[in-house]
Scaffold this motif. Structure first.
Motif, short mmCIF file in Angstrom:
data_model
loop_
_atom_site.label_atom_id
_atom_site.label_comp_id
_atom_site.label_asym_id
_atom_site.label_seq_id
_atom_site.Cartn_x
_atom_site.Cartn_y
_atom_site.Cartn_z
N LEU A 166 12.61 1.87 4.50
CA LEU A 166 11.83 2.03 5.73
C LEU A 166 12.75 2.30 6.92
N ILE A 167 13.92 1.65 6.92
CA ILE A 167 14.86 1.90 8.00
C ILE A 167 15.41 3.32 7.91
N ASN A 168 15.71 3.76 6.67
CA ASN A 168 16.23 5.12 6.50
C ASN A 168 15.29 6.15 7.13
N VAL A 169 14.00 6.03 6.83
CA VAL A 169 13.05 7.01 7.37
C VAL A 169 12.88 6.79 8.88
N GLY A 170 12.88 5.53 9.31
CA GLY A 170 12.77 5.24 10.74
C GLY A 170 13.90 5.89 11.53
N VAL A 171 15.12 5.80 10.98
CA VAL A 171 16.26 6.41 11.66
C VAL A 171 16.12 7.93 11.69
N PHE B 152 0.84 -1.21 0.00
CA PHE B 152 0.00 0.00 0.00
C PHE B 152 0.87 1.26 0.00
N LEU B 153 2.11 1.11 0.47
CA LEU B 153 3.02 2.26 0.52
C LEU B 153 3.25 2.84 -0.86
N ILE B 154 3.27 1.97 -1.87
CA ILE B 154 3.56 2.48 -3.21
C ILE B 154 2.37 2.34 -4.15
N ARG B 155 1.29 1.74 -3.70
CA ARG B 155 0.17 1.50 -4.61
C ARG B 155 -1.01 2.45 -4.38
N TRP C 11 4.76 7.88 3.92
CA TRP C 11 4.69 8.59 2.64
C TRP C 11 6.11 8.84 2.10
N ILE C 12 6.96 9.41 2.98
CA ILE C 12 8.33 9.69 2.56
C ILE C 12 9.03 8.38 2.17
N ALA C 13 8.83 7.35 3.00
CA ALA C 13 9.45 6.05 2.70
C ALA C 13 8.94 5.53 1.36
N GLY C 14 7.63 5.69 1.11
CA GLY C 14 7.05 5.23 -0.15
C GLY C 14 7.73 5.87 -1.34
#
Lengths: 73, 224
Positions: free
Chosen positions: B82-87, B3-6, B206-209
């Motif tokens: 997802l890790i990049n944005v999580g960090v 759903f993140l990209i769809r 959203w950013i991660a997507g």
């Protein structure tokens, strides 16, 4: 029994006194309506970020479409 | 987490919830608490960073597991971004925490167990990024970082939720403190806090997507 009710009422009074203890808040700042200036500034920055995100989203959607069309050819 | 990209509908929800968070978070009445005073409003901005970080990391673990079972490099891309944005959320959480602590606890870093644990958790994820950078083979990189990611998440939970509660901490919810219960009593805070958590987490998604889609684009280009 009287003692019990006395204790309870003291407790309730105590809680109420605690709740009414004066804690310094930005009441004057709010009263003068200055808080709306802060809200406006933050909202504008937020909308700017949203705008950029939407644009990025559209851009990558366009790129994805180009790739898909290439694959079809 | 396709759903993140769809899908897109939740992006409108994100914008609505965050607008609501700013307006409600700054204007609604809050409990008059000593020490915290007006800064209790940080609850809607500092705490969701950590909630968002954990949810993003959990999504990332999901994709790591999916990679290990399917050997599909696309899953690895999901996991990485997802890790990049999580960090990013974690770093923002620790900085905002230091600013808040400077006001309430008198110093930005008081070696509070939860602060230290959060710092250690972030270091673990920095190591994840360095680990990725040090491996050149795509599948080896994906496999090792997927396994590392699962262990990192398994360490993160006790670091943030269990260990700080065993000792005295300045954070609420530690050392026998009642956690959010003390604040939860106030329905005004709850009214903004929960939407704020959803809004900030969706913003991270959203950013991660977007980052995932850019990575996918690059990935497709490279494999042509």
């Amino acid at each position: 029994m009287n003692k019990f009710w006395l204790t309870i009422s003291f407790l309730i009074l105590n809680i109420r006194a605690f709740a009414q203890e004066e804690v310094e808040m930005a009441d004057q700042f709010r009263g003068e309506g200055k808080i709306y200036v802060v809200v406006a500034v933050i909202l504008i920055i937020l909308f700017g970020i949203f705008f950029t995100l939407i644009r990025l989203d559209k851009k990558i959607t366009r790129l994805e479409k180009e790739v898909r069309n290439k694959e079809k050819e | 987490m396709n759903f993140l990209i769809r899908t897109n509908w939740w992006k409108w929800l994100t914008m609505f919830l965050l607008t609501y968070t700013v307006v409600g978070g700054l204007l609604f009445t809050v409990p008059r608490l000593p020490i915290l005073n007006e800064t209790i409003r940080n609850l809607h901005f500092h705490v969701p960073m950590w909630f968002g970080m954990i949810i993003l990391f959990a999504f990332s673990v999901f994709h790591s597991v999916k990679y290990l079972s399917s050997k599909d490099l696309v899953q690895d891309l999901f996991s990485k971004e997802l890790i990049n944005v999580g960090v990013l959320f974690g770093i923002l959480g620790i900085i905002t925490g230091m600013i808040w602590a400077n006001f309430t606890w008198g110093e930005p870093w008081s070696n509070d167990p939860k602060q230290n644990a959060a710092a250690v958790a972030l270091l673990i994820y920095f190591a994840y990024m360095i680990l990725r950078g040090s491996l050149s083979d795509d599948h080896q990189k994906a496999r090792i970082s997927a396994i590392y990611n699962i262990f990192a998440f398994a360490v993160l939970i006790p670091l943030l939720f269990i260990l700080p509660r065993l000792t005295d901490s300045l954070h609420p919810g530690s050392g026998g403190n009642p956690g959010f219960n003390a604040y939860d009593l106030d329905s005004n805070l709850r009214l903004v806090f929960y939407p704020a958590v959803v809004g900030w987490t969706f913003l991270g998604s959203w950013i991660a997507g977007i980052m995932i889609r850019v990575s996918l684009y690059q990935f497709k280009k490279d494999s042509e």
